[in-house]
Design a protein around this motif. Structure first.
Motif, PDB file in Angstrom:
ATOM      1  N   ARG A  22       0.840  -1.556   0.349  1.00 16.28           N
ATOM      2  CA  ARG A  22      -0.445   0.240  -0.276  1.00 16.28           C
ATOM      3  C   ARG A  22       0.573   1.345  -0.738  1.00 16.28           C
ATOM      4  O   ARG A  22       1.563   1.768   0.859  1.00 16.28           O
ATOM      5  CB  ARG A  22      -0.807   0.391   1.314  1.00 16.28           C
ATOM      6  N   GLY A  23       0.734   1.779  -1.014  1.00 11.04           N
ATOM      7  CA  GLY A  23       1.668   3.139  -0.851  1.00 11.04           C
ATOM      8  C   GLY A  23       2.453   3.240  -1.821  1.00 11.04           C
ATOM      9  O   GLY A  23       3.081   4.760  -1.670  1.00 11.04           O
ATOM     10  N   VAL A  24       2.829   2.624  -2.987  1.00 10.44           N
ATOM     11  CA  VAL A  24       3.981   2.511  -3.834  1.00 10.44           C
ATOM     12  C   VAL A  24       4.100   3.088  -5.040  1.00 10.44           C
ATOM     13  O   VAL A  24       2.031   3.249  -5.144  1.00 10.44           O
ATOM     14  CB  VAL A  24       4.369   0.723  -3.947  1.00 10.44           C
ATOM     15  N   TRP A  25       4.660   3.281  -5.742  1.00  7.86           N
ATOM     16  CA  TRP A  25       4.550   3.807  -7.221  1.00  7.86           C
ATOM     17  C   TRP A  25       5.223   3.088  -7.801  1.00  7.86           C
ATOM     18  O   TRP A  25       6.391   2.548  -7.901  1.00  7.86           O
ATOM     19  CB  TRP A  25       5.808   5.487  -7.065  1.00  7.86           C
ATOM     20  N   VAL A  26       4.531   2.243  -8.902  1.00  7.32           N
ATOM     21  CA  VAL A  26       4.598   1.477  -9.867  1.00  7.32           C
ATOM     22  C   VAL A  26       5.284   2.023 -11.164  1.00  7.32           C
ATOM     23  O   VAL A  26       4.486   2.636 -11.444  1.00  7.32           O
ATOM     24  CB  VAL A  26       3.991   0.060  -9.970  1.00  7.32           C
ATOM     25  N   HIS A  27       6.724   1.863 -11.605  1.00  6.66           N
ATOM     26  CA  HIS A  27       6.882   2.506 -12.064  1.00  6.66           C
ATOM     27  C   HIS A  27       7.922   1.815 -13.712  1.00  6.66           C
ATOM     28  O   HIS A  27       8.222   0.639 -12.783  1.00  6.66           O
ATOM     29  CB  HIS A  27       8.492   3.271 -12.386  1.00  6.66           C
ATOM     30  N   VAL A  28       6.755   1.616 -15.101  1.00  2.00           N
ATOM     31  CA  VAL A  28       6.536   0.444 -15.942  1.00  2.00           C
ATOM     32  C   VAL A  28       7.420   1.292 -17.602  1.00  2.00           C
ATOM     33  O   VAL A  28       6.695   2.344 -17.630  1.00  2.00           O
ATOM     34  CB  VAL A  28       5.391  -0.108 -15.869  1.00  2.00           C
ATOM     35  N   VAL A  29       8.737   0.287 -17.827  1.00  8.54           N
ATOM     36  CA  VAL A  29       9.088   1.057 -18.698  1.00  8.54           C
ATOM     37  C   VAL A  29       9.455  -0.464 -19.193  1.00  8.54           C
ATOM     38  O   VAL A  29       9.511  -1.259 -19.458  1.00  8.54           O
ATOM     39  CB  VAL A  29      10.462   0.955 -18.490  1.00  8.54           C
ATOM     40  N   LYS A  30       8.662  -0.417 -21.372  1.00  5.10           N
ATOM     41  CA  LYS A  30       8.413  -1.259 -21.984  1.00  5.10           C
ATOM     42  C   LYS A  30       8.345  -2.336 -21.895  1.00  5.10           C
ATOM     43  O   LYS A  30       9.004  -3.450 -21.943  1.00  5.10           O
ATOM     44  CB  LYS A  30       9.492  -1.081 -22.670  1.00  5.10           C
ATOM     45  N   PRO A  31       7.082  -2.295 -20.749  1.00  4.09           N
ATOM     46  CA  PRO A  31       6.398  -3.819 -20.806  1.00  4.09           C
ATOM     47  C   PRO A  31       6.041  -5.009 -21.088  1.00  4.09           C
ATOM     48  O   PRO A  31       5.464  -4.830 -22.141  1.00  4.09           O
ATOM     49  CB  PRO A  31       5.313  -3.510 -19.586  1.00  4.09           C
ATOM     50  N   THR A  32       6.340  -6.418 -21.192  1.00  2.06           N
ATOM     51  CA  THR A  32       6.123  -6.780 -22.287  1.00  2.06           C
ATOM     52  C   THR A  32       4.107  -7.212 -21.416  1.00  2.06           C
ATOM     53  O   THR A  32       3.912  -7.072 -20.829  1.00  2.06           O
ATOM     54  CB  THR A  32       6.859  -8.183 -21.366  1.00  2.06           C
ATOM     55  N   PHE A  97      -1.713   3.252  -4.759  1.00  2.00           N
ATOM     56  CA  PHE A  97      -0.683   3.196  -5.521  1.00  2.00           C
ATOM     57  C   PHE A  97      -1.362   3.848  -6.173  1.00  2.00           C
ATOM     58  O   PHE A  97      -2.172   4.722  -6.650  1.00  2.00           O
ATOM     59  CB  PHE A  97      -0.314   1.822  -6.054  1.00  2.00           C
ATOM     60  N   VAL A  98       0.398   4.399  -7.111  1.00  2.76           N
ATOM     61  CA  VAL A  98       0.458   5.604  -8.481  1.00  2.76           C
ATOM     62  C   VAL A  98       1.067   4.610  -9.197  1.00  2.76           C
ATOM     63  O   VAL A  98       2.386   3.844  -8.922  1.00  2.76           O
ATOM     64  CB  VAL A  98       0.988   6.486  -8.005  1.00  2.76           C
TER      65      VAL A  98
END
Length: 307
Positions: A22-32, A97-98
């Protein structure tokens, strides 16, 4: 690639964690496809809306579904030919989340992480606003560089070459790309912030107003620079056309002036009896006559400003 960041008010620095808490920032680059499916399952997100985030030509817009706000926008980046352009990014804000998803590396995120900005991932609204400020800062820097380049060219407009015109056309494409991204982003931003999709605290209200004002200023700046480029190109076209007309007028006048001696010389060169053919001064008389007529025509052209 999925990177999860976490920091509370009590933490001294931003840290990378392995789990989605809870409260995380999930950063995704070039996702599969597997990573998108994983995120959809763990965060209870719409997989279709996540798939759209990987489309490089996705336009800015806002959608809300199942308590999650999906904000699509575009940020400034470098294209494959090292020109400035924009790339898409999804900023999804959920209850705990963000999430940010981008099909390519986002320089503004890297710069944001390396700066002194205090990122608190548990403050979702503030994190969203920080991301928007970072995006707007990149637009401001890019527009400043373009404006500086255009102003430099305006000072020497008479020396503009074809490569400069090609460069102007490239800058116009960039500005059009910027405007096409900023205008719908501003509309989506208003929809998101006015629909109570974010929990706004008292200190966030001023930030929201600053972002709205910043976006409007960026749009006006992009349009103003584009208008300046159009004026420069129009002026260059006018100057080029005028120079071409002057050259054509000059050559036309020279053609008429030189035609007179040619006609007179052809007349006296015919194999028939003509005046002065038997005179030892005939050649000079004909030559002076031809030159006199040519000089008279040239004087008339000068008087009428034809050459």
């Amino acid at each position: 690639m999925i990177t999860t960041y976490y920091r509370t008010l009590k933490d001294s620095k931003l840290q990378t964690v392995d789990d989605i808490r809870r409260g995380v920032w999930v950063h995704v680059v070039k996702p599969t496809q597997e990573e998108l499916a994983q995120l959809s399952e763990e965060l209870k997100l719409d997989n279709g809306l996540l798939q759209v985030a990987t489309d490089f030509f996705e336009v800015p817009r806002f959608e809300a579904e199942d308590g999650v706000a999906y904000f699509y926008t575009r940020y400034v980046t470098r294209t494959a030919d090292d020109e400035m352009g924009t790339a898409p990014i999804l900023i999804a804000v959920g209850g705990s989340f963000v999430l940010t998803v981008t099909p390519s590396e986002a320089p503004f995120v890297t710069k944001m992480l390396e700066s002194d900005i205090k990122i608190i991932t548990t403050q979702k609204t503030k994190l969203f606003l920080q991301l928007m400020f970072a995006i707007n800062t990149r637009y401001t820097e890019a527009l400043t560089n373009i404006r500086r380049e255009v102003r430099r060219s305006r000072k020497s407009i008479s020396d503009i070459r074809n490569r400069d015109i090609i460069r102007f056309a490239s800058l116009e494409d960039t500005l059009t790309d910027f405007t096409s991204a900023l205008v719908p982003t501003n509309t989506a931003l208003r929809s998101m912030l006015s629909g109570n999709h974010l929990e706004l605290f008292e200190e966030d209200v001023d930030l929201v107003q600053d972002i709205r004002l910043s976006n409007e200023q960026l749009i006006e700046t992009a349009r103003a620079i584009e208008h300046t480029i159009i004026n420069v190109r129009s002026t260059y076209t006018t100057i080029t056309t005028n120079n071409l007309n002057q050259i054509i007028k000059m050559f036309t006048a020279l053609t008429v002036i030189l035609t007179v001696p040619t006609v007179i010389g052809s007349f006296f060169g015919m194999n028939v009896p003509v005046p002065f053919t038997g005179s030892p001064l005939g050649f000079w008389v004909v030559l002076m006559f031809a030159l006199l007529i040519s000089a008279l025509i040239a004087w008339i052209f000068f008087k009428r400003d034809w050459i």
